[in-house]
Design a protein around this motif. Structure first.
Motif, PDB file in Angstrom:
ATOM      1  N   UNK A  20     -87.372 -35.890 -12.128  1.00 13.93           N
ATOM      2  CA  UNK A  20     -87.324 -37.324 -11.847  1.00 13.93           C
ATOM      3  C   UNK A  20     -88.514 -37.978 -12.521  1.00 13.93           C
ATOM      4  N   UNK A  21     -88.407 -39.275 -12.790  1.00 12.25           N
ATOM      5  CA  UNK A  21     -89.507 -40.002 -13.404  1.00 12.25           C
ATOM      6  C   UNK A  21     -89.790 -41.295 -12.653  1.00 12.25           C
ATOM      7  N   UNK A  22     -91.010 -41.761 -12.809  1.00 15.88           N
ATOM      8  CA  UNK A  22     -91.446 -43.033 -12.238  1.00 15.88           C
ATOM      9  C   UNK A  22     -92.529 -43.577 -13.160  1.00 15.88           C
ATOM     10  N   UNK A  23     -92.500 -44.861 -13.448  1.00 19.39           N
ATOM     11  CA  UNK A  23     -93.515 -45.475 -14.298  1.00 19.39           C
ATOM     12  C   UNK A  23     -94.397 -46.388 -13.462  1.00 19.39           C
ATOM     13  N   UNK A  24     -95.710 -46.225 -13.627  1.00 19.92           N
ATOM     14  CA  UNK A  24     -96.666 -47.096 -12.945  1.00 19.92           C
ATOM     15  C   UNK A  24     -97.578 -47.750 -13.976  1.00 19.92           C
ATOM     16  N   UNK A  25     -98.231 -48.820 -13.565  1.00 20.86           N
ATOM     17  CA  UNK A  25     -99.172 -49.528 -14.421  1.00 20.86           C
ATOM     18  C   UNK A  25    -100.583 -49.223 -13.936  1.00 20.86           C
ATOM     19  N   UNK A  26    -101.426 -48.725 -14.836  1.00 25.70           N
ATOM     20  CA  UNK A  26    -102.809 -48.430 -14.499  1.00 25.70           C
ATOM     21  C   UNK A  26    -103.549 -49.757 -14.415  1.00 25.70           C
ATOM     22  N   UNK A  27    -104.082 -50.079 -13.240  1.00 26.31           N
ATOM     23  CA  UNK A  27    -104.598 -51.424 -12.974  1.00 26.31           C
ATOM     24  C   UNK A  27    -105.790 -51.822 -13.840  1.00 26.31           C
ATOM     25  N   UNK A  28    -106.645 -50.899 -14.200  1.00 24.63           N
ATOM     26  CA  UNK A  28    -107.824 -51.262 -14.989  1.00 24.63           C
ATOM     27  C   UNK A  28    -107.513 -51.551 -16.451  1.00 24.63           C
ATOM     28  N   UNK A  29    -106.387 -51.045 -16.962  1.00 22.84           N
ATOM     29  CA  UNK A  29    -106.066 -51.207 -18.388  1.00 22.84           C
ATOM     30  C   UNK A  29    -104.752 -51.924 -18.651  1.00 22.84           C
ATOM     31  N   UNK A  30    -103.853 -51.923 -17.679  1.00 24.44           N
ATOM     32  CA  UNK A  30    -102.517 -52.474 -17.889  1.00 24.44           C
ATOM     33  C   UNK A  30    -101.579 -51.512 -18.599  1.00 24.44           C
ATOM     34  N   UNK A  31    -102.052 -50.296 -18.909  1.00 15.38           N
ATOM     35  CA  UNK A  31    -101.201 -49.305 -19.570  1.00 15.38           C
ATOM     36  C   UNK A  31    -100.137 -48.770 -18.610  1.00 15.38           C
ATOM     37  N   UNK A  32     -98.967 -48.481 -19.154  1.00 14.05           N
ATOM     38  CA  UNK A  32     -97.861 -47.941 -18.369  1.00 14.05           C
ATOM     39  C   UNK A  32     -97.794 -46.425 -18.562  1.00 14.05           C
ATOM     40  N   UNK A  33     -97.784 -45.688 -17.462  1.00 12.84           N
ATOM     41  CA  UNK A  33     -97.693 -44.235 -17.500  1.00 12.84           C
ATOM     42  C   UNK A  33     -96.399 -43.795 -16.842  1.00 12.84           C
ATOM     43  N   UNK A  34     -95.618 -43.025 -17.568  1.00 10.90           N
ATOM     44  CA  UNK A  34     -94.384 -42.452 -17.034  1.00 10.90           C
ATOM     45  C   UNK A  34     -94.737 -41.096 -16.418  1.00 10.90           C
ATOM     46  N   UNK A  35     -94.481 -40.966 -15.130  1.00  9.71           N
ATOM     47  CA  UNK A  35     -94.754 -39.703 -14.457  1.00  9.71           C
ATOM     48  C   UNK A  35     -93.464 -38.899 -14.366  1.00  9.71           C
ATOM     49  N   UNK A  36     -93.608 -37.577 -14.396  1.00  2.96           N
ATOM     50  CA  UNK A  36     -92.488 -36.664 -14.212  1.00  2.96           C
ATOM     51  C   UNK A  36     -92.802 -35.812 -12.996  1.00  2.96           C
ATOM     52  N   UNK A  37     -91.837 -35.752 -12.073  1.00  2.00           N
ATOM     53  CA  UNK A  37     -92.053 -35.021 -10.837  1.00  2.00           C
ATOM     54  C   UNK A  37     -90.771 -34.330 -10.408  1.00  2.00           C
TER      55      UNK A  37
END
Length: 147
Positions: free
Chosen positions: A66-83
């Motif tokens: 499964x995947x989920x994308x979050x936004x890193x608050x200090x940079x605004x970068x989007x990280x796709x997580x795999x779990x």
């Protein structure tokens, strides 16, 4: 190693989502950012930056991925997580926006089959968010952000 590259394996806690990579991590780092704290319920994450060309999920496991994308608050970068969709173990994070992250997957060192013992960090990231009761790690670069 007899001409063969080192192969490292890992999995989620239930064993349904497995991965492997060859060679050594490009970097090993503790991350103290707020999102890592929130995603894990802990003070930091211990991460291995693995070249994408060296990393694969094992063929029997994509059905639980499964995947989920979050936004890193200090940079605004989007990280796709795999779990793992069965047990929820976070395996990796990826970012396709920042040049430094495009060539790597950020893999949780705690998911290694052989344990975390050989994953001593080279750096600590986002030290401004480090819990005030944690000392700086001896020998690790102390970074205000990702670099």
């Amino acid at each position: 190693m007899n001409g063969k590259e080192k192969k490292t394996t890992g999995a989620c806690v239930c064993g349904a989502l497995k991965f492997e990579f060859t060679g050594e991590p490009a970097m090993k780092a503790l991350c103290h950012c707020l999102e890592c704290q929130h995603r894990t319920g802990s003070a930091y994450t211990t991460n291995l930056l693995i070249p994408r060309t060296n990393f694969t999920f094992k063929p029997s496991s994509p059905s639980v991925m499964k995947t989920y994308t979050f936004t890193q608050s200090d940079t605004g970068l989007h990280f796709k997580t795999t779990f793992c969709g069965e047990c929820g173990t976070l395996i990796s994070k990826a970012n396709d926006e920042a040049e430094d992250f495009k060539p790597v997957y950020i893999v949780g060192a705690g998911c290694l089959d052989d344990g975390i013992g050989s994953a001593k960090p080279d750096a600590e990231l986002w030290v401004g968010h480090r819990a005030n009761w944690l000392p700086a790690m001896d020998g690790a670069a102390q970074l205000k952000g990702f670099s």
